[in-house]
Design a protein around this motif. Structure first.
Motif, PDB file in Angstrom:
ATOM      1  N   ASP A   8       2.214  18.420 -12.740  1.00  9.31           N
ATOM      2  CA  ASP A   8       1.132  17.640 -13.511  1.00  9.31           C
ATOM      3  C   ASP A   8       1.943  16.743 -14.616  1.00  9.31           C
ATOM      4  OD1 ASP A   8      -1.550  18.762 -12.575  1.00  9.31           O
ATOM      5  OD2 ASP A   8      -1.095  20.616 -13.588  1.00  9.31           O
ATOM      6  N   GLN A  19      -0.662   7.336 -10.915  1.00  9.39           N
ATOM      7  CA  GLN A  19      -1.232   8.498 -11.165  1.00  9.39           C
ATOM      8  C   GLN A  19      -2.434   8.715  -9.986  1.00  9.39           C
ATOM      9  OE1 GLN A  19      -1.999   9.765 -15.250  1.00  9.39           O
ATOM     10  NE2 GLN A  19      -0.533   9.036 -15.755  1.00  9.39           N
ATOM     11  N   ARG A  23      -1.937  11.711  -7.362  1.00  6.65           N
ATOM     12  CA  ARG A  23      -2.958  12.834  -7.289  1.00  6.65           C
ATOM     13  C   ARG A  23      -3.512  12.965  -5.823  1.00  6.65           C
ATOM     14  NH1 ARG A  23      -3.910  11.281 -12.861  1.00  6.65           N
ATOM     15  NH2 ARG A  23      -3.260  12.871 -14.092  1.00  6.65           N
TER      16      ARG A  23
END
Length: 123
Positions: A8, A19, A23
């Motif tokens: 994370d 990001q 992800r």
């Protein structure tokens, strides 16, 4: 930048657009091998078989995310990867473009079979 301690934290160190891409890749990797362990190896997220062998990794860069497999996995999909920048065992996935989910999923499945059936270890 401080060395990330978790996946994370690794992802959060990138700009928002990156990001989102990272992800999506992470979710895809988890869905392919939900029993794999997730660890940081060489400061990059790695997915490790329950036997301790690295199956694949991903990393973020300024303009793309990179997936790392074994060279034999990348070679098995060479024709389908012709439009991508590739390395010995890597595939660059540019930010701002769709992740080729079907292709990546098939590569992940190939890599797992390659290890579990043929015993092909990490690079």
């Amino acid at each position: 930048m401080a060395k990330p301690m978790t996946v994370d934290e690794y992802i959060e160190a990138f700009p928002t657009a990156a990001q989102d891409h990272l992800r999506e890749i992470r979710t895809l990797l988890w869905s392919a091998v939900p029993t794999a362990g997730e660890q940081l190896k060489w400061s990059h997220p790695a997915y490790v078989h329950r036997d301790g062998v690295i199956l694949f990794m991903f990393s973020g860069h300024s303009k793309h995310a990179s997936l790392a497999f074994t060279p034999s996995t990348r070679a098995a999909f060479a024709d389908e990867l012709a439009a991508f920048q590739t390395g010995k065992g890597t595939v660059a996935l540019p930010y701002g473009t769709a992740v080729p989910v079907d292709l990546v999923r098939r590569m992940l499945e190939y890599r797992v079979r390659e290890y579990e059936i043929e015993g092909v270890k990490w690079m």
